[in-house]
Design an enzyme around this catalytic site. Structure first.
Site, PDB file in Angstrom:
ATOM      1  N   HIS A 187      -2.007  13.744  -4.722  1.00  0.00           N
ATOM      2  CA  HIS A 187      -2.828  14.414  -3.696  1.00  0.00           C
ATOM      3  C   HIS A 187      -4.302  14.198  -4.033  1.00  0.00           C
ATOM      4  O   HIS A 187      -4.744  13.057  -4.119  1.00  0.00           O
ATOM      5  CB  HIS A 187      -2.417  15.896  -3.625  1.00  0.00           C
ATOM      6  CG  HIS A 187      -2.974  16.699  -2.488  1.00  0.00           C
ATOM      7  ND1 HIS A 187      -3.599  16.170  -1.397  1.00  0.00           N
ATOM      8  CD2 HIS A 187      -2.969  18.053  -2.274  1.00  0.00           C
ATOM      9  CE1 HIS A 187      -3.962  17.126  -0.571  1.00  0.00           C
ATOM     10  NE2 HIS A 187      -3.596  18.288  -1.075  1.00  0.00           N
TER      11      HIS A 187
ATOM     12  N   HIS B   4       0.169   7.145   2.926  1.00  0.00           N
ATOM     13  CA  HIS B   4      -0.107   8.508   3.415  1.00  0.00           C
ATOM     14  C   HIS B   4       1.116   9.020   4.160  1.00  0.00           C
ATOM     15  O   HIS B   4       1.800   8.261   4.843  1.00  0.00           O
ATOM     16  CB  HIS B   4      -1.318   8.498   4.360  1.00  0.00           C
ATOM     17  CG  HIS B   4      -1.957   9.835   4.508  1.00  0.00           C
ATOM     18  ND1 HIS B   4      -1.475  10.781   5.372  1.00  0.00           N
ATOM     19  CD2 HIS B   4      -3.007  10.404   3.865  1.00  0.00           C
ATOM     20  CE1 HIS B   4      -2.228  11.867   5.283  1.00  0.00           C
ATOM     21  NE2 HIS B   4      -3.162  11.668   4.371  1.00  0.00           N
TER      22      HIS B   4
ATOM     23  N   ASP C  34      -8.761   8.419  -0.633  1.00  0.00           N
ATOM     24  CA  ASP C  34      -9.057   8.373  -2.075  1.00  0.00           C
ATOM     25  C   ASP C  34      -9.347   6.979  -2.592  1.00  0.00           C
ATOM     26  O   ASP C  34      -9.789   6.821  -3.736  1.00  0.00           O
ATOM     27  CB  ASP C  34      -7.875   8.967  -2.859  1.00  0.00           C
ATOM     28  CG  ASP C  34      -7.764  10.459  -2.620  1.00  0.00           C
ATOM     29  OD1 ASP C  34      -6.716  10.913  -2.165  1.00  0.00           O
ATOM     30  OD2 ASP C  34      -8.766  11.162  -2.848  1.00  0.00           O
TER      31      ASP C  34
HETATM   32  C1  SDX Z   1      -4.348  12.755  -0.067  1.00  0.00           C
HETATM   33  O1  SDX Z   1      -1.458  14.987   3.236  1.00  0.00           O
HETATM   34  C2  SDX Z   1      -2.709  14.749   3.301  1.00  0.00           C
HETATM   35  O2  SDX Z   1      -3.325  14.838   4.350  1.00  0.00           O
HETATM   36  C3  SDX Z   1      -3.378  14.381   1.992  1.00  0.00           C
HETATM   37  C4  SDX Z   1      -4.839  13.974   2.066  1.00  0.00           C
HETATM   38  C5  SDX Z   1      -5.729  15.131   2.486  1.00  0.00           C
HETATM   39  O3  SDX Z   1      -6.822  14.864   3.007  1.00  0.00           O
HETATM   40  O4  SDX Z   1      -5.349  16.295   2.198  1.00  0.00           O
HETATM   41  O5  SDX Z   1      -5.000  12.901   2.969  1.00  0.00           O
HETATM   42  C6  SDX Z   1      -5.360  13.538   0.699  1.00  0.00           C
HETATM   43  O6  SDX Z   1      -3.611  13.317  -0.822  1.00  0.00           O
HETATM   44  C7  SDX Z   1      -4.241  11.272   0.192  1.00  0.00           C
HETATM   45  C8  SDX Z   1      -3.087  10.618  -0.608  1.00  0.00           C
HETATM   46  C9  SDX Z   1      -3.579  10.347  -2.052  1.00  0.00           C
HETATM   47  N1  SDX Z   1      -2.449   9.877  -2.878  1.00  0.00           N
HETATM   48  C10 SDX Z   1      -2.355   8.617  -3.293  1.00  0.00           C
HETATM   49  O7  SDX Z   1      -3.128   7.713  -2.967  1.00  0.00           O
HETATM   50  C11 SDX Z   1      -1.206   8.354  -4.263  1.00  0.00           C
HETATM   51  C12 SDX Z   1      -0.492   7.081  -3.868  1.00  0.00           C
HETATM   52  N2  SDX Z   1       0.184   7.307  -2.583  1.00  0.00           N
HETATM   53  C13 SDX Z   1       1.578   7.694  -2.632  1.00  0.00           C
HETATM   54  O8  SDX Z   1       2.013   8.391  -3.741  1.00  0.00           O
HETATM   55  C14 SDX Z   1       2.145   8.104  -1.283  1.00  0.00           C
HETATM   56  O9  SDX Z   1       1.738   7.173  -0.372  1.00  0.00           O
HETATM   57  C15 SDX Z   1       1.854   9.494  -0.757  1.00  0.00           C
HETATM   58  C16 SDX Z   1       2.192  10.544  -1.735  1.00  0.00           C
HETATM   59  C17 SDX Z   1       0.426   9.607  -0.358  1.00  0.00           C
HETATM   60  C18 SDX Z   1       2.729   9.682   0.490  1.00  0.00           C
HETATM   61  O10 SDX Z   1       4.018   9.630   0.080  1.00  0.00           O
HETATM   62  P1  SDX Z   1       5.269   9.823   1.081  1.00  0.00           P
HETATM   63  O11 SDX Z   1       4.810  10.125   2.447  1.00  0.00           O
HETATM   64  O12 SDX Z   1       6.217  10.786   0.441  1.00  0.00           O
HETATM   65  O13 SDX Z   1       5.867   8.399   1.174  1.00  0.00           O
HETATM   66  P2  SDX Z   1       7.000   7.857   0.220  1.00  0.00           P
HETATM   67  O14 SDX Z   1       6.673   8.188  -1.199  1.00  0.00           O
HETATM   68  O15 SDX Z   1       8.302   8.291   0.785  1.00  0.00           O
HETATM   69  O16 SDX Z   1       6.792   6.281   0.388  1.00  0.00           O
HETATM   70  C19 SDX Z   1       7.479   5.556   1.390  1.00  0.00           C
HETATM   71  C20 SDX Z   1       7.673   4.172   0.763  1.00  0.00           C
HETATM   72  C21 SDX Z   1       8.400   4.226  -0.586  1.00  0.00           C
HETATM   73  O17 SDX Z   1       8.999   2.948  -0.748  1.00  0.00           O
HETATM   74  P3  SDX Z   1      10.626   2.809  -0.473  1.00  0.00           P
HETATM   75  O18 SDX Z   1      11.287   3.922  -1.252  1.00  0.00           O
HETATM   76  O19 SDX Z   1      10.765   2.978   1.033  1.00  0.00           O
HETATM   77  O20 SDX Z   1      10.973   1.440  -0.969  1.00  0.00           O
HETATM   78  O21 SDX Z   1       6.384   3.601   0.473  1.00  0.00           O
HETATM   79  C22 SDX Z   1       6.266   3.419  -0.934  1.00  0.00           C
HETATM   80  C23 SDX Z   1       7.294   4.320  -1.596  1.00  0.00           C
HETATM   81  O22 SDX Z   1       7.672   3.777  -2.864  1.00  0.00           O
HETATM   82  N3  SDX Z   1       4.907   3.841  -1.295  1.00  0.00           N
HETATM   83  C24 SDX Z   1       4.136   3.187  -2.144  1.00  0.00           C
HETATM   84  C25 SDX Z   1       2.936   3.898  -2.157  1.00  0.00           C
HETATM   85  N4  SDX Z   1       3.020   4.946  -1.334  1.00  0.00           N
HETATM   86  C26 SDX Z   1       4.263   4.904  -0.804  1.00  0.00           C
HETATM   87  N5  SDX Z   1       4.345   2.067  -2.887  1.00  0.00           N
HETATM   88  C27 SDX Z   1       3.318   1.675  -3.655  1.00  0.00           C
HETATM   89  N6  SDX Z   1       2.114   2.322  -3.731  1.00  0.00           N
HETATM   90  C28 SDX Z   1       1.893   3.422  -2.984  1.00  0.00           C
HETATM   91  N7  SDX Z   1       0.723   4.016  -3.052  1.00  0.00           N
END
Ligand code: SDX
Length: 436
Positions: free
Chosen positions: A268, A307, A363
C-alpha cells in the site's frame, strides 16, 4: 420491460428468488432468504479482500479504473492539481465544495493555528530509538494525541468532530517533521505561522540555524501537488481501516493511527519506499531486462506497478511524472529516473504486464521526486500519510453521519473442528507434543 432485479434459482431446492438490483449491486442480506430449510442460516457472499464488495455509499472520490479517471467531489484530479492548493482541496474533500476566498482564508488560518503539538509530545518522541522508522513513530504519536484530547471521543458532536479534524490535519506535518529530525538527531523546529502549509512542513524539516526558513517556490509547489494527488482514493486499504475502526465509535486519533498503520504496508503506501529499494537493487538501466525477467518468473514484484482498481495508467502517476521534471529543473535530474523510465518502457510492451493490466501507480515515480527533494526512503510513506489524513477524515466523517452504517463485523466460513471431547492432561501427553 426489463426490471432492476436478479432472478436466482436455487438448484438445491428448485426455488426461485427475485432480488432487487440497486446501484449495480445486490444487497448481501437479500441472499440470506435463500435456504435449504428452516434450520439453514441462508446464503452469504464470500469475498476475501473485498475484491467485489461495496462497503458503503460515498460521494467523496470517484475512480473509473478502466479509463484511468480520478475525481474528488466530481472535479478531475488534473484540474485540481493545476489550479488548487492542498488545503483548498482538503476543504473540498471535507465539505463537498471548493471554498470561496473568505472561506479559504479562514480555513487556512484555522489549520495554521493547529500545527503546534503539546510539549509532552517531545518526551514521547524522545523515547524512540534514534533509528526508529518514521511511520512507526507517526502511528504511535497520532494515537498518543488521543490522550491530549480526550474530548475527541464525542464523535456525534459536529463541532467537536470538526475541531479534531482541524487538529489532525494541522498536526500531521509537525509529527512527521519531528520523526524526521529525531532520526537525524537534530533539534525540533516549531511551526512558523507566516508560512503556507507545505512551506511550513519544509521549514520544520530543514530549517537549521538561519533566522527564517525560505522554501524554494518550485519545490514547495511540487510538494503541494503531490499532497493533492495523495489526498484521497475512495475505499483503499487504509481508508477501509479508518472506516472499520471508526465504526466502533473509537475517537478519530486512534482511527487515524490505525489507518496510518495500514498505509505503512509495502503493498500500500509503503510501496514508494520499496520502489526506491528496487531501483537501487537494479542499479543501472542495463540491468532492467534481467530484473523484469525475475518479476515474470514470479521471484519479484514490480513495485509501484499494478492496482486493484486501475486497469489503466494511474492518472496520478502521469501528473507526478510532469511534476518530477519541474523538480529536477531545480535539484538536478535524479539518475534513478532513467532506470524507472526503462522499467516502464519495457513493462508497458511486455505481454506479462499487458495481460495483467499492470501500469505504473501513484507510488512508482513519487519516491524519485521525494529523493530529489532530499528525503530518505524511510520518510516516503509519512509523506503519503500527511495528505491522506484528509481523505481518511473525510471518509470517517461521512461514515459517522451515515444512518446505514453500524459497527463493521464481517462473517466467515468456518473451517475448524466442531464440538470436540475435552482432553484431560494425561491424555494430551499421549497425544504427543503440540503440533507446530
Ligand atoms: C497504493 O487501493 C488503492 O487505491 C491504493 C492506492 C491509494 O491511493 O490508496 O492507490 C495506493 O497502495 C498503490 C499500490 C502500491 N503498491 C504497489 O505498487 C505494490 C506492487 N503492486 C502489487 O502488489 C499489486 O498490484 C497491488 C497490491 C497494488 C494490487 O494487487 P491485487 O489487486 O490484489 O492484484 P493481484 O495481486 O491479484 O495481481 C493480479 C496478478 C497476479 O498475477 P497472477 O496470479 O494472475 O499470475 O498481477 C500480478 C499478480 O502476481 N501482479 C504483479 C504486480 N501486481 C500484480 N506482478 C508483478 N508486479 C506487480 N507489481
Amino acid at each position: 420491460m426489463a426490471s432492476d432485479s436478479l432472478t436466482i434459482t436455487d438448484n438445491r431446492t428448485d426455488r426461485t428468488y427475485t432480488l432487487p438490483i440497486e446501484d449495480g449491486t445486490v444487497r448481501a442480506m437479500d441472499l440470506r432468504q435463500i435456504k435449504t430449510g428452516p434450520e439453514d442460516f441462508g446464503l452469504m457472499t464470500y469475498d476475501p479482500a473485498f475484491t467485489n464488495t461495496a462497503s458503503c455509499r460515498s460521494g467523496i472520490t470517484f475512480i473509473d479504473g478502466e479509463r484511468g479517471i480520478l475525481e474528488y467531489r466530481g472535479y478531475p484530479i488534473e484540474v485540481l492539481a493545476e489550479h488548487c492548493t492542498f488545503l483548498e482541496v482538503a476543504y473540498l474533500l471535507l465539505f463537498g465544495e471548493l471554498p470561496n476566498e473568505t472561506g479559504l482564508k479562514n480555513w487556512v488560518h484555522e489549520i495554521t493555528y493547529h500545527t503546534m503539538l503539546h510539549e509532552t509530545t517531545k518526551k514521547f518522541m524522545g523515547g524512540f530509538r534514534y533509528d526508529a522508522h518514521p511511520m512507526t513513530m507517526l502511528v504511535s504519536t497520532v494515537a498518543a494525541l488521543a490522550t491530549v484530547y480526550p474530548e475527541a471521543k464525542n464523535i456525534h458532536d459536529p463541532e467537536n468532530r470538526l475541531l479534531q479534524i482541524k487538529r489532525l490535519i494541522g498536526k500531521m506535518p509537525t509529527i512527521a517533521a519531528m520523526s524526521y529530525r529525531h532520526n537525524l538527531g537534530f533539534p525540533y523546529i516549531y511551526p512558523d505561522n507566516d508560512l503556507s502549509y507545505t512551506e511550513n512542513f519544509m521549514n520544520m524539516l530543514w530549517k537549521m540555524v538561519g533566522p527564517k526558513y525560505v522554501a524554494n517556490p518550485v519545490l514547495s509547489r511540487a510538494l503541494d501537488v503531490l499532497f493533492i494527488l495523495h489526498a484521497d482514493h475512495e475505499q483503499n486499504c487504509s481508508t477501509n481501516t479508518m472506516r472499520s475502526v471508526g465504526s466502533s465509535q473509537a475517537d478519530p486519533y486512534v482511527a487515524t493511527a490505525a489507518a496510518a498503520a495500514a498505509l505503512s504496508g509495502p503493498l500500500h503506501g509503503g510501496a514508494n519506499e520499496e520502489v526506491l529499494k528496487m531501483l537501487d537493487e537494479i542499479g543501472s538501466k542495463q540491468n532492467v531486462a534481467a530484473y523484469i525477467q525475475k518479476v515474470k518468473n514470479g521471484h519479484e514484484k514490480l513495485m509501484g506497478f499494478g492496482h486493484r482498481v486501475y486497469k489503466n495508467y494511474d492518472p496520478r502517476a502521469k501528473i507526478i511524472k510532469w511534476t518530477a521534471d519541474r523538480v529536477f529543473e531545480v535539484t538536478g535530474r535524479n539518475p534513478k529516473l532513467e532506470i524507472a523510465l526503462e522499467l516502464e518502457r519495457i513493462a508497458l510492451e511486455d505481454e506479462y504486464f499487458v495481460k495483467r493490466k499492470l501500469y505504473p501507480n501513484v507510488d512508482f515515480y513519487s519516491g524519485i521526486i521525494y529523493q530529489a527533494l532530499g528525503f530518505k526512503p524511510a520518510m516516503f510513506t509519512a509523506l503519503f500519510a500527511i495528505p491522506r489524513t484528509v481523505g481518511w477524515l473525510a471518509q470517517w466523517q461521512e461514515m459517522v453521519v451515515d444512518a446505514e452504517q453500524k459497527i463493521a463485523r464481517p462473517r466467515q466460513i468456518y473451517t475448524g473442528q466442531r464440538t470436540r471431547r475435552f482432553l484431560p492432561m494425561e491424555e494430551r501427553q499421549a497425544a504427543g507434543a503440540m503440533k507446530k
